[in-house]
Write a protein that holds these residues in place. Structure first.
Motif, PDB file in Angstrom:
ATOM      1  N   LEU A 186       0.919  -1.123  -0.047  1.00 53.83           N
ATOM      2  CA  LEU A 186      -0.017   0.038   0.050  1.00 53.83           C
ATOM      3  C   LEU A 186       0.965   1.296  -0.113  1.00 53.83           C
ATOM      4  N   GLU A 187       0.507   2.387  -0.291  1.00 57.79           N
ATOM      5  CA  GLU A 187       0.729   3.683  -0.329  1.00 57.79           C
ATOM      6  C   GLU A 187       1.687   4.016   1.304  1.00 57.79           C
ATOM      7  N   HIS A 188       2.780   4.209   1.147  1.00 54.33           N
ATOM      8  CA  HIS A 188       3.438   4.521   2.405  1.00 54.33           C
ATOM      9  C   HIS A 188       2.291   5.542   3.272  1.00 54.33           C
ATOM     10  N   PHE A 189       2.564   5.391   4.464  1.00 49.66           N
ATOM     11  CA  PHE A 189       2.020   6.171   5.612  1.00 49.66           C
ATOM     12  C   PHE A 189       0.305   6.275   5.556  1.00 49.66           C
ATOM     13  N   LYS A 190      -0.051   5.384   4.737  1.00 47.28           N
ATOM     14  CA  LYS A 190      -1.590   5.388   4.400  1.00 47.28           C
ATOM     15  C   LYS A 190      -2.164   4.445   5.476  1.00 47.28           C
ATOM     16  N   ARG A 191      -3.083   4.935   6.443  1.00 44.79           N
ATOM     17  CA  ARG A 191      -3.684   4.196   7.559  1.00 44.79           C
ATOM     18  C   ARG A 191      -4.935   3.232   7.065  1.00 44.79           C
ATOM     19  N   ILE A 192      -4.879   2.246   7.496  1.00 46.00           N
ATOM     20  CA  ILE A 192      -6.080   1.241   7.279  1.00 46.00           C
ATOM     21  C   ILE A 192      -6.851   0.755   8.473  1.00 46.00           C
ATOM     22  N   THR A 193      -7.989   0.613   8.492  1.00 43.36           N
ATOM     23  CA  THR A 193      -8.958   0.377   9.449  1.00 43.36           C
ATOM     24  C   THR A 193      -9.661  -0.878   9.252  1.00 43.36           C
ATOM     25  N   PRO A 194      -9.719  -1.780  10.184  1.00 38.38           N
ATOM     26  CA  PRO A 194     -10.439  -2.834   9.944  1.00 38.38           C
ATOM     27  C   PRO A 194     -11.972  -2.669  10.181  1.00 38.38           C
ATOM     28  N   ALA A 195     -12.948  -3.380   9.589  1.00 37.36           N
ATOM     29  CA  ALA A 195     -14.223  -3.391   9.493  1.00 37.36           C
ATOM     30  C   ALA A 195     -14.821  -4.029  10.841  1.00 37.36           C
ATOM     31  N   ASN A 196     -14.143  -5.134  11.102  1.00 36.40           N
ATOM     32  CA  ASN A 196     -14.611  -5.708  12.621  1.00 36.40           C
ATOM     33  C   ASN A 196     -13.262  -6.266  13.342  1.00 36.40           C
ATOM     34  N   THR A 197     -12.977  -5.729  14.491  1.00 35.86           N
ATOM     35  CA  THR A 197     -11.833  -6.167  15.204  1.00 35.86           C
ATOM     36  C   THR A 197     -11.872  -7.400  16.081  1.00 35.86           C
ATOM     37  N   ARG A 198     -13.090  -7.990  15.938  1.00 34.56           N
ATOM     38  CA  ARG A 198     -13.199  -9.297  16.648  1.00 34.56           C
ATOM     39  C   ARG A 198     -12.941 -10.511  15.820  1.00 34.56           C
ATOM     40  N   ILE A 199     -12.178 -11.426  16.287  1.00 33.84           N
ATOM     41  CA  ILE A 199     -11.741 -12.631  15.485  1.00 33.84           C
ATOM     42  C   ILE A 199     -12.683 -13.907  15.847  1.00 33.84           C
ATOM     43  N   LYS A 200     -13.323 -14.296  14.784  1.00 33.28           N
ATOM     44  CA  LYS A 200     -14.335 -15.455  14.819  1.00 33.28           C
ATOM     45  C   LYS A 200     -13.708 -16.692  14.425  1.00 33.28           C
ATOM     46  N   PRO A 201     -13.980 -18.061  14.873  1.00 30.56           N
ATOM     47  CA  PRO A 201     -13.600 -19.144  14.126  1.00 30.56           C
ATOM     48  C   PRO A 201     -14.267 -19.153  12.873  1.00 30.56           C
ATOM     49  N   ILE A 202     -13.499 -19.614  11.873  1.00 32.83           N
ATOM     50  CA  ILE A 202     -13.912 -19.790  10.503  1.00 32.83           C
ATOM     51  C   ILE A 202     -13.751 -21.320   9.997  1.00 32.83           C
ATOM     52  N   ASN A 203     -14.565 -21.806   9.350  1.00 34.32           N
ATOM     53  CA  ASN A 203     -14.207 -23.202   9.015  1.00 34.32           C
ATOM     54  C   ASN A 203     -13.742 -23.013   7.523  1.00 34.32           C
ATOM     55  N   PHE A 204     -12.614 -23.216   7.055  1.00 30.78           N
ATOM     56  CA  PHE A 204     -12.089 -22.829   5.946  1.00 30.78           C
ATOM     57  C   PHE A 204     -11.898 -24.475   5.216  1.00 30.78           C
ATOM     58  N   ILE A 205     -11.898 -25.362   5.996  1.00 29.12           N
ATOM     59  CA  ILE A 205     -11.698 -26.818   5.386  1.00 29.12           C
ATOM     60  C   ILE A 205     -12.716 -27.877   5.556  1.00 29.12           C
ATOM     61  N   ASN A 206     -12.814 -28.754   4.817  1.00 26.97           N
ATOM     62  CA  ASN A 206     -13.812 -29.895   4.781  1.00 26.97           C
ATOM     63  C   ASN A 206     -13.328 -30.699   5.910  1.00 26.97           C
ATOM     64  N   GLU A 207     -14.228 -31.009   7.149  1.00 25.17           N
ATOM     65  CA  GLU A 207     -13.713 -31.717   8.075  1.00 25.17           C
ATOM     66  C   GLU A 207     -13.874 -33.213   7.809  1.00 25.17           C
ATOM     67  N   GLU A 208     -14.343 -33.521   6.754  1.00 21.13           N
ATOM     68  CA  GLU A 208     -14.528 -34.930   6.470  1.00 21.13           C
ATOM     69  C   GLU A 208     -13.330 -35.627   5.704  1.00 21.13           C
ATOM     70  N   LYS A 209     -12.404 -34.563   5.213  1.00 24.53           N
ATOM     71  CA  LYS A 209     -11.372 -34.867   4.542  1.00 24.53           C
ATOM     72  C   LYS A 209     -10.444 -35.533   5.668  1.00 24.53           C
ATOM     73  N   THR A 210      -9.560 -36.608   5.333  1.00 21.39           N
ATOM     74  CA  THR A 210      -8.558 -37.102   6.186  1.00 21.39           C
ATOM     75  C   THR A 210      -7.144 -36.620   5.752  1.00 21.39           C
ATOM     76  N   ALA A 211      -6.181 -37.018   6.493  1.00 25.66           N
ATOM     77  CA  ALA A 211      -4.677 -36.457   6.266  1.00 25.66           C
ATOM     78  C   ALA A 211      -4.303 -37.055   4.883  1.00 25.66           C
ATOM     79  N   GLU A 212      -4.666 -38.490   4.604  1.00 27.47           N
ATOM     80  CA  GLU A 212      -4.369 -39.147   3.531  1.00 27.47           C
ATOM     81  C   GLU A 212      -4.924 -38.504   2.355  1.00 27.47           C
TER      82      GLU A 212
END
Length: 412
Positions: A186-212
C-alpha cells in the motif's frame, strides 16, 4: 489484490515473462538464418604480373549478396533445448502459483495478527483500569485508617507496570498494521482500519477429509511438487542436449549474388555448400564429457529434490492436520470459559447494585471476562491459520477458498 500489488508475486510473474522470452528464443535453431550484404571495391593504379608482364588494375566491383545458412544437429540438440526451456517455463509458472499461495497465507496471517492486537489492547486497557481501581481503593483505605502507605506504593507500581504493558501492545498494533500494509504494498503512511476487530472461528476446511486425502491433493496440486516434476524434465532435456554434442552437425549454406563493375550490369552467381562438423575433439572432448556428467548430476539432484519435497510435505501436512484437531478441542473449552466468565461478570454487576460487592469486584470480574474472550480469540486465530496452513500444505489455498468461507461466516 495480492496478485496485483504484492512485490514478491509480481517478481515471480516477471520470472515467467523472462522464461517465456527464453522459450521463444529456443525455436530459433529450427529456422534458417538470412543475411544480406552489400560491398563495393575500387582499385586505382594497382598492378599484377601476368607472365612477368605488369598489368595495371583500374576497376570497380559491386557485390550485393543474399545468403542463407541452416544447421542440422543430428543429435537433436535443438529439440532437447526446446524441451528444456519449455519445462523451465512450466517450472516458473508453478513457482508463481506457490508464491501466490505463500503470500496469501502470510497476508492473512498478518491480518489476523493485527486483529488480535486490538483484543490484546482491550485486555491491557482493562487490566490498567483494574490496577487504577486497586490504587484508588488502597488510597481510600489508607485515608480511613485501614491500610498502609506501602499498599499505595505497591498499587502504584502495578499501575505503572500495566500502563507500560498497554503502550507496548499499542506499539505492536502499529507495527502489525505497517507489516500488513507492506505485504499489500500500500501507499506509504496510508492508515488502514478493519471493518470488525473481533476474531471469529472460521471453517476453511472440509472436516470429513482425512490427512491421507489432503496428501493426495498435495501430490496432485501442490505447486512446488509440480515445479519439481518440471525441474526433472528440464534436467532430462539438458542432459540429452549435452549428449547430443557427440553427434555431428550438418551445416547448409547458399547464396545468390550479383557481381559486376556497374549496378545496372550485374551478373548473377550462385553457390551452395554442405559441411559436416564434429566438435568431439574440441579441447580433446573434455567440454562434452564435462557437460554430460554435469547434466547427469543435475538430473539426479532434481529427482532427489522432488522426493525431499514429498517427504517434507507429508511431514508438515500431518503436523498441521493434527494441530487442527487439537485446536478444535481447545476452542470448545475456551468458548465454555468465556461463557462462565461472562456469567460471573453479570453476577458481580448485580451484587454491586445490591450493595453486596464493591466496584473492584466488578472490575476484576470484567477483566476475567475480557481475558477469557482474548484467549478465545487467540485460539480462534490459531485455528483459522492452521486450517489455511493445511490448505497451503495441500496446495489448494486460493483467494476463493478464503473469501467464500468469510462471506459464509458473516452471513450467519
Amino acid at each position: 489484490y495480492i496478485e496485483n500489488r504484492n512485490i514478491d508475486v509480481n517478481m515471480a510473474k516477471e520470472e515467467i515473462n523472462e522464461a517465456k522470452g527464453l522459450y521463444i528464443k529456443s525455436f530459433g535453431p529450427f529456422l534458417p538464418s538470412l543475411k544480406m550484404q552489400y560491398s563495393a571495391e575500387k582499385f586505382n593504379g594497382g598492378e599484377v604480373y601476368y607472365y612477368s608482364e605488369p598489368i595495371t588494375i583500374d576497376r570497380t566491383t559491386y557485390r550485393p549478396t543474399l545468403a542463407v545458412d541452416y544447421s542440422i544437429h543430428t543429435g537433436g540438440r535443438a529439440f532437447w533445448e526446446l524441451g528444456y526451456y519449455k519445462n523451465q517455463l512450466k517450472k516458473y509458472e508453478r513457482a508463481y502459483d506457490r508464491t501466490v499461495q505463500k503470500t496469501l497465507l502470510d497476508s492473512v496471517s498478518a491480518y489476523f495478527t493485527w486483529l488480535k492486537s486490538f483484543a490484546d489492547m482491550e485486555l491491557a486497557e482493562q487490566q490498567l483500569s483494574e490496577a487504577k481501581e486497586r490504587l484508588n481503593l488502597a488510597k481510600s483505605r489508607f485515608k480511613n485508617g485501614f491500610g498502609e502507605e506501602l499498599d499505595i506504593s505497591k498499587a502504584q507500581n502495578l499501575v505503572n507496570e500495566k500502563e507500560n504493558k498497554f503502550y507496548e501492545i499499542q506499539h505492536n498494533n502499529d507495527i502489525a498494521e505497517i507489516y500488513l500494509a507492506v505485504m499489500l504494498n500500500l501507499e506509504h503512511f496510508k492508515r488502514i482500519t478493519p471493518a470488525n476487530t473481533r476474531i471469529k472461528p472460521i471453517n476453511f476446511i472440509n472436516e470429513e477429509k482425512t490427512a491421507e486425502t489432503y496428501f493426495a491433493d498435495a501430490k496432485e496440486k501442490r505447486p512446488d511438487i509440480k515445479e519439481a516434476i518440471f525441474a526433472i524434465k528440464e534436467a532430462e532435456n539438458e542432459h540429452k542436449a549435452a549428449v547430443s554434442d557427440i553427434f555431428p552437425t550438418i551445416s547448409l549454406s547458399a547464396y545468390t549474388r550479383g557481381i559486376g563493375d556497374d549496378m545496372d550490369t550485374l551478373r548473377n552467381t550462385k553457390q551452395a555448400m554442405i559441411a559436416v562438423n564434429m566438435n568431439l575433439l574440441n579441447y580433446m572432448g573434455l567440454n562434452i564429457a564435462g557437460n554430460v556428467k554435469q547434466g547427469k548430476s543435475k538430473l539426479k539432484q532434481a529427482i532427489l529434490r522432488k522426493q525431499k519435497i514429498l517427504n517434507e510435505s507429508y511431514k508438515s501436512l500431518n503436523e498441521v492436520y493434527y494441530q487442527n484437531q487439537l485446536l478444535k478441542n481447545k476452542l470448545t473449552l475456551a468458548d465454555q470459559k468465556v461463557i462462565t466468565a461472562k456469567k460471573n461478570y453479570e453476577i458481580f454487576k448485580e451484587k454491586f447494585k445490591k450493595g453486596t460487592a464493591i466496584n473492584l469486584d466488578v472490575v476484576r470480574a470484567k477483566t476475567g471476562f475480557i481475558q477469557a474472550r482474548c484467549e478465545y480469540e487467540q485460539i480462534a486465530m490459531e485455528s483459522n491459520l492452521a486450517q489455511l496452513k493445511l490448505l497451503y500444505e495441500a496446495g489448494i489455498l486460493t483467494p476463493e477458498a478464503i473469501l467464500n468461507s468469510i462471506v459464509l461466516i458473516e452471513s450467519n
